[in-house]
Design a protein around this motif. Sequence first.
Motif, short mmCIF file in Angstrom:
data_model
loop_
_atom_site.label_atom_id
_atom_site.label_comp_id
_atom_site.label_asym_id
_atom_site.label_seq_id
_atom_site.Cartn_x
_atom_site.Cartn_y
_atom_site.Cartn_z
N ALA A 1 -46.04 -34.17 22.88
CA ALA A 1 -47.04 -33.42 22.12
C ALA A 1 -46.62 -31.96 21.98
O ALA A 1 -45.77 -31.47 22.73
CB ALA A 1 -48.39 -33.51 22.83
N GLY A 2 -47.23 -31.29 21.02
CA GLY A 2 -46.96 -29.87 20.84
C GLY A 2 -45.73 -29.56 20.02
O GLY A 2 -45.15 -28.47 20.17
N GLN A 3 -45.31 -30.47 19.16
CA GLN A 3 -44.15 -30.22 18.32
C GLN A 3 -44.46 -29.11 17.30
O GLN A 3 -45.53 -29.08 16.71
CB GLN A 3 -43.72 -31.48 17.58
N LYS A 4 -43.47 -28.23 17.11
CA LYS A 4 -43.66 -27.12 16.19
C LYS A 4 -43.35 -27.56 14.75
O LYS A 4 -42.67 -28.54 14.52
CB LYS A 4 -42.76 -25.95 16.58
N ALA A 5 -43.89 -26.77 13.84
CA ALA A 5 -43.71 -27.10 12.43
C ALA A 5 -42.25 -26.99 12.02
O ALA A 5 -41.56 -26.02 12.39
CB ALA A 5 -44.58 -26.19 11.56
N ASP A 6 -41.78 -27.99 11.27
CA ASP A 6 -40.44 -28.01 10.67
C ASP A 6 -39.33 -27.96 11.71
O ASP A 6 -38.21 -27.51 11.41
CB ASP A 6 -40.28 -26.86 9.67
N ILE A 7 -39.62 -28.38 12.92
CA ILE A 7 -38.61 -28.52 13.97
C ILE A 7 -38.68 -29.97 14.46
O ILE A 7 -39.72 -30.42 14.95
CB ILE A 7 -38.83 -27.54 15.12
N SER A 8 -37.59 -30.67 14.34
CA SER A 8 -37.58 -32.10 14.64
C SER A 8 -37.22 -32.37 16.09
O SER A 8 -36.78 -31.50 16.83
CB SER A 8 -36.62 -32.83 13.71
N TYR A 9 -37.41 -33.63 16.47
CA TYR A 9 -37.09 -34.12 17.80
C TYR A 9 -36.15 -35.30 17.62
O TYR A 9 -36.50 -36.29 16.96
CB TYR A 9 -38.37 -34.56 18.51
N GLY A 10 -34.90 -35.18 18.16
CA GLY A 10 -33.94 -36.23 17.90
C GLY A 10 -32.84 -36.29 18.94
O GLY A 10 -32.82 -35.52 19.91
N LEU A 11 -31.90 -37.20 18.70
CA LEU A 11 -30.75 -37.37 19.59
C LEU A 11 -29.73 -36.27 19.32
O LEU A 11 -29.52 -35.85 18.17
CB LEU A 11 -30.11 -38.74 19.38
N ASP A 12 -29.06 -35.81 20.40
CA ASP A 12 -28.05 -34.77 20.21
C ASP A 12 -26.80 -35.29 19.51
O ASP A 12 -26.04 -34.53 18.93
CB ASP A 12 -27.70 -34.12 21.55
N MET A 13 -26.59 -36.62 19.55
CA MET A 13 -25.52 -37.27 18.79
C MET A 13 -26.13 -38.48 18.09
O MET A 13 -26.99 -39.16 18.65
CB MET A 13 -24.38 -37.71 19.71
N ASP A 14 -25.65 -38.75 16.88
CA ASP A 14 -26.23 -39.85 16.11
C ASP A 14 -26.12 -41.17 16.86
O ASP A 14 -25.02 -41.60 17.21
CB ASP A 14 -25.53 -39.98 14.76
N GLY A 15 -27.26 -41.81 17.07
CA GLY A 15 -27.30 -43.13 17.69
C GLY A 15 -27.08 -43.17 19.18
O GLY A 15 -27.09 -44.25 19.78
#
Length: 299
Positions: free
Chosen positions: A141-155
């Motif tokens: 929770a608490g994600q900022k606008a236009d900032i994503s949450y993802g893997l540091d390397m694809d897959g």
Amino acid sequence: MTNKKFGALLLLLVLFTFGAKAQLTTSVKINEVLVVNEDNFVDDYGKRHPWIELYNNSAGTVDLRGCFLTNDKNNPRKYMIPKGDVLTKIPPYQHTLFWADDQPTRGTFHVNFTLDPNKDNYIALYDADGTTLIDEVVVPAGQKADISYGLDMDGKGKWMVLSKVTPSTNNVTLDSNEKVENFQRNDSWGIGMTITAMAVVFLGLIVLYLVFKQIGKAAIKASQRNAQKAAEASGTKMSANAGQESGEIFAAISMALYELSDDNHDIENTVLTIRKVQRSYSPWSSKIYSLRQTPVVKK
């Protein structure tokens, strides 16, 4: 082929097809999630909504038709990815984007749920059977606008906040070359680069010299072996230095061939020479050969 054998073959083919599909779909990973979209990527309707990015982490094309996306652990079949859409096929090491806008009537890639920035968001991908979990993630929770949450390397790798949002592309994009910057910082005059380049060139020349030298030796040995075999086949012996005769021998052979081809000597017993004999007088003008002598008168 009997009906039993045909039925067994068909069953094996079906099982193999489903097994291959299941094996491929398990390589799909949830790669990046944007919960608050205020000034970021827009969908095909020009609207901004949360999105979920999936990544094909295999060398084969994966078709997601019939698979399920959900944000509820108790309802793994919440949104079934429609069948028959060619765009559900993800090429090797490529991405696809699903919009969490709770408007599934807008198309294949619009799911029937949305994401809430004020709480943890559970997202999962299930296989076509609705029970096999392919991948899942909990976005804090608490994600900022236009900032994503993802893997540091694809897959693969670990989940983290990504300051650079990358929808439908690689999570890691290189804006600079670390090696080049290191050279510029530690070798501004390029001396080290020059020495390195020259060393590589000379090393390559040395390697080529050694390689060609060994090839030459091998060719000479092979020639000597072939000559030895030919001599043995003809019943003669060759010395160990065969093929390495001195220059005098070759000079004598060349001279003999030259004289033979130039034909400097006559073969005397096959040559008939006729020479014209020159005389200083003629017998017809000599008086001693006249028909009769001049009479002598005696007194």
